[in-house]
Design a protein around this motif. Structure first.
Motif, PDB file in Angstrom:
ATOM      1  N   ALA A 168       0.731  -1.243  -0.176  1.00  0.00           N
ATOM      2  CA  ALA A 168       0.120  -0.118  -0.045  1.00  0.00           C
ATOM      3  C   ALA A 168       0.920   1.330  -0.113  1.00  0.00           C
ATOM      4  O   ALA A 168       0.341   2.131  -0.468  1.00  0.00           O
ATOM      5  CB  ALA A 168      -0.920   0.176   1.234  1.00  0.00           C
ATOM      6  N   LEU A 169       2.194   1.295   0.372  1.00  0.00           N
ATOM      7  CA  LEU A 169       2.967   2.428   0.452  1.00  0.00           C
ATOM      8  C   LEU A 169       3.637   2.703  -1.004  1.00  0.00           C
ATOM      9  O   LEU A 169       4.150   3.669  -1.329  1.00  0.00           O
ATOM     10  CB  LEU A 169       4.138   2.160   1.543  1.00  0.00           C
ATOM     11  N   ALA A 170       3.515   1.795  -1.809  1.00  0.00           N
ATOM     12  CA  ALA A 170       4.027   1.820  -3.174  1.00  0.00           C
ATOM     13  C   ALA A 170       3.099   2.169  -4.212  1.00  0.00           C
ATOM     14  O   ALA A 170       1.814   2.181  -4.003  1.00  0.00           O
ATOM     15  CB  ALA A 170       4.650   0.726  -3.758  1.00  0.00           C
ATOM     16  N   PRO A 171       3.304   3.098  -5.271  1.00  0.00           N
ATOM     17  CA  PRO A 171       2.266   3.351  -6.185  1.00  0.00           C
ATOM     18  C   PRO A 171       1.671   2.409  -7.021  1.00  0.00           C
ATOM     19  O   PRO A 171       2.463   1.033  -7.291  1.00  0.00           O
ATOM     20  CB  PRO A 171       3.078   4.407  -7.464  1.00  0.00           C
ATOM     21  N   THR A 172       0.585   2.327  -7.508  1.00  0.00           N
ATOM     22  CA  THR A 172      -0.225   1.185  -8.192  1.00  0.00           C
ATOM     23  C   THR A 172      -0.259   1.606  -9.498  1.00  0.00           C
ATOM     24  O   THR A 172      -0.874   2.721  -9.836  1.00  0.00           O
ATOM     25  CB  THR A 172      -1.816   1.223  -7.735  1.00  0.00           C
ATOM     26  N   VAL A 173       0.247   0.834 -10.358  1.00  0.00           N
ATOM     27  CA  VAL A 173       0.359   1.269 -11.745  1.00  0.00           C
ATOM     28  C   VAL A 173      -0.557   0.129 -12.660  1.00  0.00           C
ATOM     29  O   VAL A 173      -0.463  -1.192 -12.203  1.00  0.00           O
ATOM     30  CB  VAL A 173       1.815   1.009 -12.501  1.00  0.00           C
ATOM     31  N   ALA A 174      -1.282   0.672 -13.454  1.00  0.00           N
ATOM     32  CA  ALA A 174      -2.277  -0.426 -14.283  1.00  0.00           C
ATOM     33  C   ALA A 174      -2.090   0.015 -15.748  1.00  0.00           C
ATOM     34  O   ALA A 174      -1.943   1.272 -16.068  1.00  0.00           O
ATOM     35  CB  ALA A 174      -3.636  -0.156 -13.857  1.00  0.00           C
ATOM     36  N   GLY A 175      -2.061  -1.141 -16.688  1.00  0.00           N
ATOM     37  CA  GLY A 175      -1.786  -0.798 -18.008  1.00  0.00           C
ATOM     38  C   GLY A 175      -2.848  -1.569 -18.622  1.00  0.00           C
ATOM     39  O   GLY A 175      -3.340  -2.908 -18.229  1.00  0.00           O
ATOM     40  N   ARG A 176      -3.172  -1.304 -20.038  1.00  0.00           N
ATOM     41  CA  ARG A 176      -4.464  -1.902 -20.612  1.00  0.00           C
ATOM     42  C   ARG A 176      -4.126  -1.690 -22.152  1.00  0.00           C
ATOM     43  O   ARG A 176      -3.962  -0.710 -22.637  1.00  0.00           O
ATOM     44  CB  ARG A 176      -5.637  -1.244 -20.150  1.00  0.00           C
ATOM     45  N   LEU A 177      -4.053  -2.869 -22.930  1.00  0.00           N
ATOM     46  CA  LEU A 177      -4.001  -2.851 -24.433  1.00  0.00           C
ATOM     47  C   LEU A 177      -5.024  -3.356 -25.154  1.00  0.00           C
ATOM     48  O   LEU A 177      -5.771  -4.577 -24.441  1.00  0.00           O
ATOM     49  CB  LEU A 177      -2.656  -3.789 -24.782  1.00  0.00           C
ATOM     50  N   SER A 178      -5.628  -2.826 -26.006  1.00  0.00           N
ATOM     51  CA  SER A 178      -6.836  -3.395 -26.736  1.00  0.00           C
ATOM     52  C   SER A 178      -6.457  -3.521 -28.277  1.00  0.00           C
ATOM     53  O   SER A 178      -5.641  -2.517 -28.622  1.00  0.00           O
ATOM     54  CB  SER A 178      -7.889  -2.477 -26.494  1.00  0.00           C
ATOM     55  N   ASN A 179      -6.989  -4.364 -28.924  1.00  0.00           N
ATOM     56  CA  ASN A 179      -6.981  -4.566 -30.313  1.00  0.00           C
ATOM     57  C   ASN A 179      -8.383  -5.078 -31.086  1.00  0.00           C
ATOM     58  O   ASN A 179      -8.644  -6.144 -30.538  1.00  0.00           O
ATOM     59  CB  ASN A 179      -5.772  -5.240 -30.825  1.00  0.00           C
ATOM     60  N   SER A 217      -2.282   3.829 -16.309  1.00  0.00           N
ATOM     61  CA  SER A 217      -2.683   4.662 -15.112  1.00  0.00           C
ATOM     62  C   SER A 217      -1.778   4.300 -14.126  1.00  0.00           C
ATOM     63  O   SER A 217      -1.364   3.263 -13.861  1.00  0.00           O
ATOM     64  CB  SER A 217      -4.155   4.586 -14.810  1.00  0.00           C
ATOM     65  N   ALA A 218      -1.638   5.338 -12.999  1.00  0.00           N
ATOM     66  CA  ALA A 218      -0.935   5.163 -11.977  1.00  0.00           C
ATOM     67  C   ALA A 218      -1.543   5.882 -10.899  1.00  0.00           C
ATOM     68  O   ALA A 218      -2.085   7.024 -10.990  1.00  0.00           O
ATOM     69  CB  ALA A 218       0.529   5.635 -12.137  1.00  0.00           C
ATOM     70  N   SER A 219      -1.570   5.570  -9.622  1.00  0.00           N
ATOM     71  CA  SER A 219      -2.252   5.884  -8.442  1.00  0.00           C
ATOM     72  C   SER A 219      -1.176   5.869  -7.295  1.00  0.00           C
ATOM     73  O   SER A 219      -0.505   4.823  -7.157  1.00  0.00           O
ATOM     74  CB  SER A 219      -3.743   5.593  -8.312  1.00  0.00           C
ATOM     75  N   TYR A 220      -1.473   6.796  -6.283  1.00  0.00           N
ATOM     76  CA  TYR A 220      -0.588   6.720  -5.166  1.00  0.00           C
ATOM     77  C   TYR A 220      -1.364   7.439  -4.084  1.00  0.00           C
ATOM     78  O   TYR A 220      -1.707   8.520  -4.257  1.00  0.00           O
ATOM     79  CB  TYR A 220       0.799   7.369  -5.458  1.00  0.00           C
ATOM     80  N   GLU A 221      -1.235   6.774  -2.962  1.00  0.00           N
ATOM     81  CA  GLU A 221      -2.061   7.398  -1.770  1.00  0.00           C
ATOM     82  C   GLU A 221      -0.841   8.158  -0.917  1.00  0.00           C
ATOM     83  O   GLU A 221       0.132   7.522  -0.449  1.00  0.00           O
ATOM     84  CB  GLU A 221      -2.919   6.281  -0.961  1.00  0.00           C
ATOM     85  N   VAL A 222      -1.128   9.598  -0.966  1.00  0.00           N
ATOM     86  CA  VAL A 222      -0.211  10.173   0.132  1.00  0.00           C
ATOM     87  C   VAL A 222      -0.341   9.766   1.649  1.00  0.00           C
ATOM     88  O   VAL A 222      -1.568  10.061   2.182  1.00  0.00           O
ATOM     89  CB  VAL A 222      -0.338  11.613  -0.440  1.00  0.00           C
ATOM     90  N   ASP A 223       0.512   9.449   2.190  1.00  0.00           N
ATOM     91  CA  ASP A 223       0.408   8.983   3.717  1.00  0.00           C
ATOM     92  C   ASP A 223       0.679  10.235   4.545  1.00  0.00           C
ATOM     93  O   ASP A 223       1.725  10.305   5.077  1.00  0.00           O
ATOM     94  CB  ASP A 223       1.336   7.705   4.174  1.00  0.00           C
ATOM     95  N   LEU A 224      -0.223  11.246   4.723  1.00  0.00           N
ATOM     96  CA  LEU A 224      -0.079  12.278   5.212  1.00  0.00           C
ATOM     97  C   LEU A 224       0.079  12.199   6.750  1.00  0.00           C
ATOM     98  O   LEU A 224       0.827  12.709   7.416  1.00  0.00           O
ATOM     99  CB  LEU A 224      -1.012  13.337   4.967  1.00  0.00           C
ATOM    100  N   GLY A 278       0.275   9.163   8.330  1.00  0.00           N
ATOM    101  CA  GLY A 278       1.147   7.885   8.689  1.00  0.00           C
ATOM    102  C   GLY A 278       0.192   6.774   8.947  1.00  0.00           C
ATOM    103  O   GLY A 278       0.641   5.819   9.674  1.00  0.00           O
ATOM    104  N   ARG A 279      -0.944   6.868   8.418  1.00  0.00           N
ATOM    105  CA  ARG A 279      -1.862   5.649   8.845  1.00  0.00           C
ATOM    106  C   ARG A 279      -1.434   4.404   7.894  1.00  0.00           C
ATOM    107  O   ARG A 279      -1.582   3.226   8.349  1.00  0.00           O
ATOM    108  CB  ARG A 279      -3.443   6.079   8.326  1.00  0.00           C
ATOM    109  N   VAL A 280      -0.949   4.670   6.600  1.00  0.00           N
ATOM    110  CA  VAL A 280      -0.649   3.308   5.945  1.00  0.00           C
ATOM    111  C   VAL A 280       0.873   2.875   6.397  1.00  0.00           C
ATOM    112  O   VAL A 280       0.579   1.539   6.644  1.00  0.00           O
ATOM    113  CB  VAL A 280      -0.590   3.966   4.326  1.00  0.00           C
ATOM    114  N   ALA A 281       1.673   3.572   6.850  1.00  0.00           N
ATOM    115  CA  ALA A 281       2.940   3.012   7.431  1.00  0.00           C
ATOM    116  C   ALA A 281       2.814   2.265   8.716  1.00  0.00           C
ATOM    117  O   ALA A 281       3.100   1.244   9.095  1.00  0.00           O
ATOM    118  CB  ALA A 281       3.723   4.215   7.489  1.00  0.00           C
ATOM    119  N   SER A 282       1.640   3.156   9.702  1.00  0.00           N
ATOM    120  CA  SER A 282       1.365   2.361  10.873  1.00  0.00           C
ATOM    121  C   SER A 282       0.694   0.909  10.704  1.00  0.00           C
ATOM    122  O   SER A 282       0.861  -0.016  11.427  1.00  0.00           O
ATOM    123  CB  SER A 282       0.367   3.199  11.683  1.00  0.00           C
ATOM    124  N   THR A 283      -0.188   0.861   9.601  1.00  0.00           N
ATOM    125  CA  THR A 283      -1.047  -0.535   9.245  1.00  0.00           C
ATOM    126  C   THR A 283       0.088  -1.391   8.933  1.00  0.00           C
ATOM    127  O   THR A 283       0.032  -2.803   9.201  1.00  0.00           O
ATOM    128  CB  THR A 283      -1.789   0.030   8.417  1.00  0.00           C
TER     129      THR A 283
END
Length: 200
Positions: free
Chosen positions: A104-115, A138-145, A147-152
């Motif tokens: 959860a601390l790392a960015p989430t990257v998603a890719g999609r190809l279509s033909n 697409s890429a998403s990242y939750e900013v842990d302002l 410290g909730r994610v780090a504590s989890t």
């Protein structure tokens, strides 16, 4: 009885004077408390020795006796115990939860190809095949302002470690119980053999 009572009632000052002298004597004997001198070492002298003795105990301590039968009894009990197997499953579950919490601390990257390709069913020269291709990223990242994610993540890691220690403690307790029963049975067999020899 009347004369004594009359004298006491007539001279009450003697009684008060004796009581005052008694209280003054008790008060004069009071001294301030002096704590006794005690030599206290700066550190626990046996701490290093105890730590070294604990560190020398091997994980499979029953093998140090050199008894194949004892080793077989202990390891069979460890391999076939249902509670120990359930503890191992809990350890694996806690480790997986810790891994999920860490991602959860790392960015989430998603890719999609279509033909795709399409063509009309009617005949004719205009019925050419139409092809289309596409790609998305697409890429998403939750900013842990706060410290909730780090504590989890930390809580999940500590839970995994504690679960591992619980499983190891259960395994050592099981090994101790199996070894104790083995030695009790060996002692009974030895006493039975000694009794038979004495009766023969």
């Amino acid at each position: 009885m009347k004369d004594r009572f009359h004298v006491t009632a007539k001279h009450p000052s003697f009684t008060l004077l004796a009581l005052a002298l008694l209280l003054a004597g008790c008060a004069s004997t009071r001294t301030a408390y002096q704590p006794p001198d005690a030599t206290v070492p700066a550190a626990w002298e046996q701490q290093q020795a105890a730590t070294a003795a604990t560190a020398q105990i091997p994980e499979q301590w029953w093998r140090q006796f050199g008894d194949p039968a004892l080793t077989q009894v202990v390891e069979t009990a460890r391999a076939r115990n249902n509670d120990l197997a359930a503890a191992a499953l809990r350890v694996r579950q806690a480790q997986l939860q810790a891994g999920i919490a860490a991602t959860a601390l790392a960015p989430t990257v998603a890719g999609r190809l279509s033909n795709s390709a399409s063509r009309r069913l009617e005949g004719g020269d205009g019925n050419a095949t139409a092809r289309s291709s596409g790609a998305s990223l697409s890429a998403s990242y939750e900013v842990d302002l706060w410290g909730r994610v780090a504590s989890t993540r930390d809580a999940a890691e500590w839970t995994a470690r504690a679960t591992t220690e619980d499983r190891e403690a259960a395994a050592q307790a099981l090994a101790g119980t199996a070894a104790g029963l083995y030695w009790q049975l060996a002692n009974l067999n030895q006493r039975t053999a000694s009794s038979n020899d004495s009766l023969a």
